[in-house]
Design an enzyme around this catalytic site. Structure first.
Site, PDB file in Angstrom:
ATOM      1  CB  SER A 339     -59.826  14.102  52.734  1.00 15.99           C
ATOM      2  OG  SER A 339     -58.867  13.162  53.147  1.00 15.99           O
ATOM      3  CB  ALA A 340     -63.944  17.753  54.404  1.00 17.23           C
ATOM      4  CE1 TYR A 341     -63.050  16.916  45.565  1.00 16.69           C
ATOM      5  CE2 TYR A 341     -63.527  15.108  47.066  1.00 16.69           C
ATOM      6  CZ  TYR A 341     -63.050  15.571  45.848  1.00 16.69           C
ATOM      7  OH  TYR A 341     -62.569  14.683  44.918  1.00 16.69           O
ATOM      8  CG  ASP A 408     -44.988  13.243  47.078  1.00 15.24           C
ATOM      9  OD1 ASP A 408     -44.245  13.581  46.139  1.00 15.24           O
ATOM     10  OD2 ASP A 408     -46.169  12.880  46.920  1.00 15.24           O
ATOM     11  CD  GLU A 413     -54.022  23.119  45.452  1.00 15.81           C
ATOM     12  OE1 GLU A 413     -55.129  23.656  45.712  1.00 15.81           O
ATOM     13  OE2 GLU A 413     -53.913  22.038  44.861  1.00 15.81           O
ATOM     14  CG  ASP A 428     -51.498  14.035  48.237  1.00 20.22           C
ATOM     15  OD1 ASP A 428     -51.786  13.013  48.897  1.00 20.22           O
ATOM     16  OD2 ASP A 428     -51.047  13.983  47.080  1.00 20.22           O
TER      17      ASP A 428
END
Length: 544
Positions: A339-341, A408, A413, A428
């Site tokens: 997964s790209a930051y 979950d 964000e 996530d």
């Protein structure tokens, strides 16, 4: 005279009753003529914007009334013959809903400016070079050989272009070539460094076993740095694709699935949300890409060779610090998601906000939304859900989570630069796609309780329910380009179609109860009389 007055009174009352029936009662009765499983194919009205707390809810200001009329005509008449040679995914992305013209973005609508981003990362590269020089000198002093990796900082690197493309509407544009390049780079570029992620480091190797779930979840993930200084989060395979989550598992102790992260990115793109960072599958060499590149002694200490002669490692945490929780290569190759930051917090701050529909992370107890059917009425009175599009974005997220079966979602964000009108990051997603045989309808509580949905979201969901653009088919095609194909087992793909129908039925129930104008929320503005580029409409600041 008396009879004439009575006749006039009867005629007047009859006219009033007829008008009342035609304009008030009849529109409310029309939706009830449908069966519960039928789709409303009537043209959606272009009424005034639904307001939350008195303010207009605007999300995609570039879609004008005129273009919406053209879009609806295309919806019912179908596309022309020019798309007949395309696959279902190609036809989907050729549809007008996926080709809405966006205005020129100003500096205030972009997350980062090129000069700021380049300066930030050049400093990080210099710091990396100093660190590696000191590390090599220390290793030479004790006669330890350190593998050398050729590194290069490329101002045109795909991950930099991806960061520069983030704006107030989405993480990337629909036709951004940098995303395709980034997926290829994460799939093939050499790894030069491996380390624990920041939340794993925050635990410092210890966990509070009185808590049901630790802050970073019940799993293991690593931060990998690539040869061009790009950075990706690696989540290893923990579960086979055809395995379902056991019925006795609570959602908060479920395994995290690497293939769920990959599939969630593709679904997010197909829904045109573009709120999931790019994710791709990759086969990683556990020894060469992790053990021999890490400078973290704690990470090195958890590697071992299994009785089957496979290289394994486990999490540095008290209650999973055992070999039975390890992940192993075969003998060295291990598949996982990359997964790209996103840009660092120091240059692109984000805040984490509790989900109003958060679940109870304990074996007993229920949250208010689970027992109060009018919970949304209370939420609508609270900041920031009493204005703007935040609540609508929560409902988008709930629909996305329902489709993948993710229970979950305790926080979300947003980038602080874009304020209350910024989009929600769908981070996530590894606990999705755990069960294909069961639909967790409670995930749709925000939609069923609030009974509002964006018009753009509603149109895309309806589009994906049609044979020509069937959701399972376009997902299968999209996932077919990943190295780890098949990413999802076939029952999970079929479950997507079933769950989509349940979302549509939930909206239909709201429409029958409240009327279309109150449920289908207009998320575009009339630009017919607006000269020049369309400017976004910001909700007034109602902080007290």
């Amino acid at each position: 005279m008396m009879r004439r007055d009575r006749l006039l009174l009867v005629v007047t009352l009859g006219a009033v009753f007829t008008a009342d029936f035609y304009f008030i009662l009849l529109p409310k009765l029309r939706p009830r003529q449908q069966g519960p499983g039928e789709h409303c194919l009537c043209p959606l009205s272009r009424g005034p914007n639904l307001t939350l707390g008195g303010y207009s809810a605007v999300d995609t200001p570039w879609l004008s009334n005129a273009s919406f009329v053209d879009l609806q005509a295309t919806w019912f008449e179908g596309l022309d013959d020019s798309t007949e040679g395309l696959s279902k995914l190609g036809r989907l992305f050729a549809h007008p809903l996926y080709n809405i013209h966006t205005p020129e973005l100003g500096a205030e609508e972009k997350l980062l400016q090129p000069e700021d981003l380049m300066g930030y990362y050049r400093r990080k590269v210099s710091r990396w070079e100093r660190h590696m020089k000191l590390y090599s000198e220390a290793a030479a002093a004790v006669n330890v050989t350190v593998p050398e990796h050729q590194v290069s900082f490329d101002p045109e690197a795909s991950w930099l272009k991806f960061h520069l493309g983030i704006n107030r509407y989405a993480l990337y544009s629909r036709d951004d070539p940098a995303v395709t390049r980034l997926l290829r780079d994460m799939q093939a570029t050499a790894v030069i460094s491996a380390d624990y992620t920041q939340d794993e480091k925050a635990l410092k190797g210890s966990c509070d076993c009185t808590q049901v779930v630790k802050p970073s979840g019940h799993h293991l993930k690593l931060a990998l740095k690539l040869q061009n200084f790009g950075k990706a989060m690696f989540k290893p395979m923990r579960q086979q694709r055809d395995q379902e989550t056991p019925d006795d598992f609570f959602y908060f102790v479920d395994f995290q699935r690497h293939n769920a992260e990959i599939a969630a990115f593709h679904l997010d793109r197909i829904l045109d949300f573009r709120r999931v960072p790019p994710v791709v599958g990759r086969l990683v060499n556990v020894t060469g890409d992790i053990l021999l590149t890490t400078h973290n002694e704690d990470l090195k200490s958890v590697f071992f060779t299994s009785p089957a002669n496979n290289t394994c490692f486990f999490a540095k945490c008290l209650y999973v610090c055992k070999t039975e929780y390890a992940v192993c290569g075969s003998p060295d190759l291990l598949e996982g998601s990359m997964s790209a930051y996103l840009p660092g917090l120091s240059i692109a701050p984000r805040i984490s906000i509790p989900n109003p529909w958060i679940r109870s992370y304990s074996f007993t107890g229920r949250e208010e939304w689970e027992v109060n059917p009018f919970y949304c009425d209370n939420i609508k009175q609270l900041y920031p859900y009493n204005s703007g599009n935040r609540l609508l974005n929560i409902i988008d997220m709930a629909i996305f989570d329902f489709l993948i079966g993710n229970m979950d979602r305790h926080h979300y964000e947003i980038f602080t630069k874009f304020g209350d009108e910024g989009f929600l990051l769908h981070f996530d997603n590894a606990r999705g796609f755990g069960k294909h045989s069961r639909d967790e309808i409670s995930i749709l509580a925000p939609l069923s309780q609030c009974c509002i949905i964006k018009r753009s979201t509603w149109l895309r969901l309806r589009l994906l329910s049609q044979d020509r653009y069937r959701l399972s088919d376009v997902m299968r095609e999209s996932l077919g380009g990943d190295t780890l194909r098949p990413v999802l087992a076939e029952p999970h793909l079929q479950a997507l179609d079933r769950r989509l129908q349940r979302v549509l039925k939930s909206v239909h129930r709201c429409v029958r109860r409240l009327g279309e104008a109150q449920v289908i929320t207009t998320d575009f503005i009339d630009t017919a009389n607006t000269p020049g580029p369309v400017k976004p409409v910001a909700a007034p600041d109602n902080k007290t």
